[in-house]
Write an enzyme that holds these catalytic residues in place. Structure first.
Site, PDB file in Angstrom:
ATOM      1  CE  LYS A 146     -19.981 -10.877  -1.305  1.00  0.00           C
ATOM      2  NZ  LYS A 146     -19.110 -10.170  -2.265  1.00  0.00           N
ATOM      3  CE  LYS A 182     -18.683  -3.651  -3.123  1.00  0.00           C
ATOM      4  NZ  LYS A 182     -18.324  -5.068  -3.074  1.00  0.00           N
ATOM      5  CB  SER A 192     -10.382  -9.161   3.090  1.00  0.00           C
ATOM      6  OG  SER A 192     -10.067  -8.518   1.876  1.00  0.00           O
ATOM      7  CB  THR A 212     -12.375 -13.040  -5.676  1.00  0.00           C
ATOM      8  OG1 THR A 212     -12.106 -12.096  -4.637  1.00  0.00           O
ATOM      9  CG2 THR A 212     -13.873 -13.081  -5.940  1.00  0.00           C
ATOM     10  CG  ASN A 230      -8.745  -9.821  -8.786  1.00  0.00           C
ATOM     11  OD1 ASN A 230      -9.537 -10.573  -8.247  1.00  0.00           O
ATOM     12  ND2 ASN A 230      -7.512  -9.690  -8.361  1.00  0.00           N
ATOM     13  CE  LYS A 249     -12.156  -6.572   5.156  1.00  0.00           C
ATOM     14  NZ  LYS A 249     -11.859  -5.522   4.154  1.00  0.00           N
TER      15      LYS A 249
END
Ligand SMILES: NC(=O)C1=CN([C@@H]2O[C@H](COP(=O)(O)OP(=O)(O)OC[C@H]3O[C@@H](n4cnc5c(N)ncnc54)[C@H](O)[C@@H]3O)[C@@H](O)[C@H]2O)C=CC1
Ligand SMILES: O=C(O)CCC(=O)C(=O)O
EC number: 1.4.1.3
Length: 395
Positions: free
Chosen positions: A90, A102, A328, A185, A216, A66
């Site tokens: 994470k 990523k 997510s 976030t 964001n 992810k």
């Protein structure tokens, strides 16, 4: 020291504290798969342009890999590798059933038209569609990408595999995106900061905040902190910085920023040099722009020691910014269940996950006599190590 070396150094320190054997340590560090593709598209003027795209899939011991996909001119394989590894730790700190990945494309999204961005995203998806999937690797937005980018990936992927909303998260709500993902976030930063302040008998209200970055994460953090009674006294973005010791009017700054493509020229405070922002006097500093601003290579340990002497605490990024990937996960769960949560439930669950991640990190700090950064790393690495051993992969 580059991002990969800095991340690997943190990992190795955690592995040492946990007493991991060298074979396990090596197998946790090496990425599962590194993908590099050439994406050639026709530009609007009829010429051809080529861009390099990456997807690094670091680890899948605890579940599908992810992580976001960023569009930025400085994207390079080492940085994507480091960010993929950080996603593994994470997701484990957040205790959500994922590994880490990523991706990125080396491009300047601001210089491409919407139709060029769409063509680039679709070509990238065509090249990687058989290596991502609902139970394999689930991309999401990152710097330079957004819900629209995810909609294009979803559409292109679905041409090969049938309609599959859960293949990406951070989608538009109309296509199965989760309520609350956009703010997640920034909201997670608020919850993590609240948990840290509470340990010291303080709340958000009355604290002075400085925020680097007004995209964001930075803009949502600024709005939510203000709602909670905190005072945002300085903010920067790539265009400039503003300071107002009485507190910046965030709603007004949002409007100005949307109309002027940045903070520059805002009249609700004094214009200051963006480079001075990190040294402004404040109670809480939130770096929400590019990575590595505090992790300045060999200087890092020196800086950390000075900050520690001054009583400054650092909430590590793999804990503080885990709200995005946590929501997510909620989005992916909703897609798989075919059921939509209301925003209140999303925010409530996010608070539970963030508070628990903070509490678990503190527990590791206590048991391993380390700071918050190493607490988070030992927590994440330990969970992934346990899953790796249970699956019989360590040899
Ligand atoms: N959006 C998300 O859900 C998550 C984001 N992050 C990380 O948070 C950071 C910010 O991400 P987003 O807000 O999504 O990106 P964004 O692209 O929406 O915003 C980035 C902001 O940083 C500013 N900026 C860029 N260079 C700067 C500089 N040198 N000085 C001051 N400001 C500068 C930009 O002007 C912009 O305001 C990134 O490092 C990203 O990887 C981490 C986890 C999740
Ligand atoms: O939302 C996600 O799945 C990934 C977010 C991300 O890339 C990050 O947390 O750095």
């Amino acid at each position: 020291m580059n991002a990969l070396a800095a991340t690997s150094r943190n990992f190795k320190q955690a592995a040492k504290l946990l007493g991991l054997d060298s074979k396990l340590e090596k197998s946790l560090l090496i990425p599962f798969r590194e993908i590099k593709v050439e994406c050639t598209i026709p530009k609007d003027d009829g010429t051809l342009a080529s861009y390099v795209g990456f997807r690094v899939q670091h680890d899948n011991a605890r579940g599908p890999m992810k992580g976001g996909i960023r569009y930025h001119h400085e994207v390079d394989p080492d940085e994507v590798n480091a960010l993929a590894q950080l996603m593994t730790w994470k997701t484990a700190v957040a205790n959500i059933p994922y590994g880490g990945a990523k991706g990125g494309i080396g491009c300047s999204p601001g210089d491409l038209s919407i139709s060029e961005l769409e063509r680039l995203t679709r070509v990238f998806t065509q090249k990687i569609h058989d290596l991502i999937g609902i139970h394999t690797d689930v991309p999401a937005p990152d710097m330079g990408t957004n819900a629209q980018t995810m909609a294009w990936i979803l559409d292109e992927y679905s041409k090969f595999h049938g309609y599959s909303p859960a293949v990406v998260t951070g989608k538009p709500v109309d296509l199965g995106g989760s309520l609350g993902r956009d703010a997640a976030t920034g909201r997670g930063v608020l919850f993590a900061t609240e948990a840290l302040l509470a340990e010291h008998g303080k709340g958000i209200a009355g604290q002075r905040f400085v925020i680097q970055g007004f995209g964001n994460v930075g803009s949502w953090a600024a709005q939510l902190i203000t709602e909670a009674g905190g005072k945002v006294i300085a903010i920067s973005d790539v265009t400039g910085a503003v300071k107002n010791s009485n507190g910046i009017d965030i709603a007004k700054l949002m409007k100005h920023s949307a109309e002027n493509r940045g903070i520059k020229g805002f009249d609700g405070g004094d214009a200051v040099d963006p480079t001075s922002l990190l040294t402004e006097e404040c109670d809480v500093l939130i770096p929400a722009a590019l990575g590595g601003v505090i992790n300045n290579g060999e200087m890092y340990m020196f800086v950390v020691q000075i900050l520690a002497k001054k009583g400054v605490l650092i909430l590590p990024d793999i804990l503080a910014n885990s709200g995005g990937v946590t929501v997510s996960y909620f989005e992916w769960v909703q897609n798989i269940q075919g059921f939509m949560w209301d925003e209140e439930k999303v925010n409530r669950e996010l608070k539970t996950y963030m508070t628990r991640a903070f509490r678990d990190t503190k527990e590791m700090c206590r048991s391993h006599h380390c700071d918050l950064r190493m607490g988070a790393f030992t927590l994440g690495v330990n969970r992934v190590a346990r899953a790796t051993v249970l699956r019989g992969w360590e040899a």
